[in-house]
Write a protein that holds these residues in place. Structure first.
Motif, PDB file in Angstrom:
ATOM      1  N   VAL A  33      42.343  37.321  45.583  1.00 42.70           N
ATOM      2  CA  VAL A  33      42.053  36.795  46.914  1.00 42.70           C
ATOM      3  C   VAL A  33      43.251  37.073  47.824  1.00 42.70           C
ATOM      4  CG1 VAL A  33      42.871  34.460  46.366  1.00 42.70           C
ATOM      5  CG2 VAL A  33      41.256  34.787  48.231  1.00 42.70           C
ATOM      6  N   LEU A  34      42.959  37.496  49.042  1.00 39.60           N
ATOM      7  CA  LEU A  34      43.984  37.786  50.044  1.00 39.60           C
ATOM      8  C   LEU A  34      44.333  36.512  50.803  1.00 39.60           C
ATOM      9  CD1 LEU A  34      42.491  41.117  51.405  1.00 39.60           C
ATOM     10  CD2 LEU A  34      44.441  40.864  49.887  1.00 39.60           C
ATOM     11  N   PRO A  35      45.452  36.493  51.519  1.00 39.02           N
ATOM     12  CA  PRO A  35      45.824  35.301  52.296  1.00 39.02           C
ATOM     13  C   PRO A  35      44.769  34.894  53.341  1.00 39.02           C
ATOM     14  CG  PRO A  35      47.683  36.785  52.131  1.00 39.02           C
ATOM     15  CD  PRO A  35      46.511  37.497  51.538  1.00 39.02           C
ATOM     16  N   ASP A  36      44.010  35.864  53.845  1.00 39.30           N
ATOM     17  CA  ASP A  36      42.985  35.532  54.843  1.00 39.30           C
ATOM     18  C   ASP A  36      41.670  35.068  54.221  1.00 39.30           C
ATOM     19  OD1 ASP A  36      42.049  37.906  53.832  1.00 39.30           O
ATOM     20  OD2 ASP A  36      42.106  39.006  55.735  1.00 39.30           O
ATOM     21  N   GLY A  37      41.598  34.965  52.875  1.00 43.13           N
ATOM     22  CA  GLY A  37      40.414  34.454  52.197  1.00 43.13           C
ATOM     23  C   GLY A  37      39.479  35.516  51.649  1.00 43.13           C
ATOM     24  N   LYS A  38      39.633  36.759  52.017  1.00 36.88           N
ATOM     25  CA  LYS A  38      38.773  37.826  51.509  1.00 36.88           C
ATOM     26  C   LYS A  38      39.152  38.129  50.061  1.00 36.88           C
ATOM     27  CE  LYS A  38      38.057  39.943  55.982  1.00 36.88           C
ATOM     28  NZ  LYS A  38      38.186  41.140  56.802  1.00 36.88           N
ATOM     29  N   THR A  39      38.170  38.573  49.290  1.00 38.20           N
ATOM     30  CA  THR A  39      38.417  38.871  47.878  1.00 38.20           C
ATOM     31  C   THR A  39      38.111  40.333  47.583  1.00 38.20           C
ATOM     32  OG1 THR A  39      36.177  38.235  47.232  1.00 38.20           O
ATOM     33  CG2 THR A  39      37.866  36.511  47.156  1.00 38.20           C
ATOM     34  N   PHE A  40      38.706  40.825  46.505  1.00 41.11           N
ATOM     35  CA  PHE A  40      38.409  42.162  46.005  1.00 41.11           C
ATOM     36  C   PHE A  40      38.557  42.132  44.487  1.00 41.11           C
ATOM     37  CE2 PHE A  40      42.923  42.077  46.824  1.00 41.11           C
ATOM     38  CZ  PHE A  40      43.498  42.792  45.786  1.00 41.11           C
ATOM     39  N   GLU A  49      47.507  43.753  30.277  1.00 46.39           N
ATOM     40  CA  GLU A  49      48.164  42.558  30.798  1.00 46.39           C
ATOM     41  C   GLU A  49      47.870  42.497  32.292  1.00 46.39           C
ATOM     42  OE1 GLU A  49      52.690  40.965  31.391  1.00 46.39           O
ATOM     43  OE2 GLU A  49      52.248  42.105  29.578  1.00 46.39           O
ATOM     44  N   VAL A  50      47.153  41.468  32.695  1.00 48.83           N
ATOM     45  CA  VAL A  50      46.685  41.369  34.073  1.00 48.83           C
ATOM     46  C   VAL A  50      47.783  40.740  34.937  1.00 48.83           C
ATOM     47  CG1 VAL A  50      44.919  40.403  35.583  1.00 48.83           C
ATOM     48  CG2 VAL A  50      44.321  41.128  33.267  1.00 48.83           C
ATOM     49  N   PRO A  51      48.230  41.460  35.996  1.00 51.00           N
ATOM     50  CA  PRO A  51      49.278  40.909  36.866  1.00 51.00           C
ATOM     51  C   PRO A  51      48.739  39.801  37.760  1.00 51.00           C
ATOM     52  CG  PRO A  51      48.586  43.055  37.661  1.00 51.00           C
ATOM     53  CD  PRO A  51      47.864  42.821  36.371  1.00 51.00           C
ATOM     54  N   ALA A  52      49.626  38.907  38.188  1.00 53.44           N
ATOM     55  CA  ALA A  52      49.239  37.786  39.047  1.00 53.44           C
ATOM     56  C   ALA A  52      48.972  38.250  40.477  1.00 53.44           C
ATOM     57  CB  ALA A  52      50.329  36.726  39.043  1.00 53.44           C
ATOM     58  N   GLU A  53      49.597  39.372  40.884  1.00 56.95           N
ATOM     59  CA  GLU A  53      49.397  39.897  42.244  1.00 56.95           C
ATOM     60  C   GLU A  53      48.991  41.361  42.167  1.00 56.95           C
ATOM     61  OE1 GLU A  53      52.511  37.208  44.822  1.00 56.95           O
ATOM     62  OE2 GLU A  53      53.154  39.185  44.176  1.00 56.95           O
ATOM     63  N   TRP A  54      48.172  41.788  43.145  1.00 57.79           N
ATOM     64  CA  TRP A  54      47.722  43.175  43.196  1.00 57.79           C
ATOM     65  C   TRP A  54      47.522  43.563  44.648  1.00 57.79           C
ATOM     66  CZ3 TRP A  54      47.303  46.187  38.900  1.00 57.79           C
ATOM     67  CH2 TRP A  54      46.728  47.446  39.060  1.00 57.79           C
ATOM     68  N   GLU A  55      47.827  44.810  44.982  1.00 57.50           N
ATOM     69  CA  GLU A  55      47.682  45.293  46.360  1.00 57.50           C
ATOM     70  C   GLU A  55      46.243  45.718  46.609  1.00 57.50           C
ATOM     71  OE1 GLU A  55      49.201  49.043  49.008  1.00 57.50           O
ATOM     72  OE2 GLU A  55      50.611  48.153  47.587  1.00 57.50           O
ATOM     73  N   ASP A  56      45.665  45.214  47.696  1.00 62.39           N
ATOM     74  CA  ASP A  56      44.294  45.580  48.059  1.00 62.39           C
ATOM     75  C   ASP A  56      44.276  47.051  48.464  1.00 62.39           C
ATOM     76  OD1 ASP A  56      41.679  45.721  48.921  1.00 62.39           O
ATOM     77  OD2 ASP A  56      41.954  44.470  50.683  1.00 62.39           O
ATOM     78  N   PRO A  57      43.411  47.866  47.836  1.00 60.01           N
ATOM     79  CA  PRO A  57      43.392  49.294  48.170  1.00 60.01           C
ATOM     80  C   PRO A  57      42.926  49.590  49.588  1.00 60.01           C
ATOM     81  CG  PRO A  57      41.698  48.756  46.529  1.00 60.01           C
ATOM     82  CD  PRO A  57      42.494  47.519  46.763  1.00 60.01           C
ATOM     83  N   ARG A  65      45.680  36.552  42.053  1.00 61.06           N
ATOM     84  CA  ARG A  65      44.587  36.420  41.110  1.00 61.06           C
ATOM     85  C   ARG A  65      43.872  35.086  41.350  1.00 61.06           C
ATOM     86  NH1 ARG A  65      45.281  36.888  34.635  1.00 61.06           N
ATOM     87  NH2 ARG A  65      43.100  36.551  34.140  1.00 61.06           N
ATOM     88  N   VAL A  66      42.541  35.112  41.359  1.00 63.71           N
ATOM     89  CA  VAL A  66      41.755  33.927  41.675  1.00 63.71           C
ATOM     90  C   VAL A  66      41.942  32.853  40.612  1.00 63.71           C
ATOM     91  CG1 VAL A  66      39.404  33.038  41.918  1.00 63.71           C
ATOM     92  CG2 VAL A  66      40.053  35.168  43.034  1.00 63.71           C
ATOM     93  N   ASP A  67      41.808  33.209  39.334  1.00 63.33           N
ATOM     94  CA  ASP A  67      41.889  32.207  38.275  1.00 63.33           C
ATOM     95  C   ASP A  67      43.262  32.158  37.603  1.00 63.33           C
ATOM     96  OD1 ASP A  67      41.675  34.690  37.185  1.00 63.33           O
ATOM     97  OD2 ASP A  67      40.306  34.122  35.587  1.00 63.33           O
ATOM     98  N   GLY A  68      44.234  32.791  38.209  1.00 65.25           N
ATOM     99  CA  GLY A  68      45.564  32.839  37.609  1.00 65.25           C
ATOM    100  C   GLY A  68      46.517  31.833  38.218  1.00 65.25           C
TER     101      GLY A  68
END
Length: 129
Positions: A33-40, A49-57, A65-68
């Motif tokens: 989820v992005l700071p503005d509320g949009k998800t990808f 190993e799933v990172p806690a943060e990811w750059e929106d393409p 991460r939503v559930d992280g």
């Protein structure tokens, strides 16, 4: 020209391989989820190993991460300056003493570039001759 053309295939645009018998690696979809509320979502391997943060393409913004859990913030050490390192080796009175000695040597013309040296005082007897 018709004799030289290849028939039945377009070069470079079609693959004749099929996916029969190919087992795909197990995958998972991770939602951010992005700071503005949009998800990808990002597709990753199951054992990755799933990172806690990811750059929106699409936007280049960083999503969490939503559930992280929130990422751990590491304490950032302030960078050591030359002055800090100097103060580890010398005290202020020592530095003042060294500065005084070096300034005396510089003013006497014993150290430093030649263009900064003061001309030596010419004795009165040497001028009369």
């Amino acid at each position: 020209m018709a004799e030289r053309s290849l028939r039945g295939a377009r070069l470079g645009t079609q693959s004749f391989e099929d996916e029969r018998g190919v087992e795909m690696a197990p995958r998972q979809e991770v939602e951010y989820v992005l700071p503005d509320g949009k998800t990808f979502t990002v597709t990753m391997a199951d054992d990755a190993e799933v990172p806690a943060e990811w750059e929106d393409p699409r936007t280049g913004k960083i999503g969490r991460r939503v559930d992280g859990d929130a990422p751990e913030h590491k304490e950032v050490k302030a960078p050591r300056t030359h002055w800090d390192m100097l103060l580890e080796r010398r005290s202020i009175p020592e530095l003042e003493e060294i500065l005084t000695e070096r300034l005396e040597l510089l003013r006497a013309g014993e150290i430093g570039p030649a263009h900064l040296h003061r001309p030596a005082k010419v004795k009165a007897k040497a001028r009369k001759r």
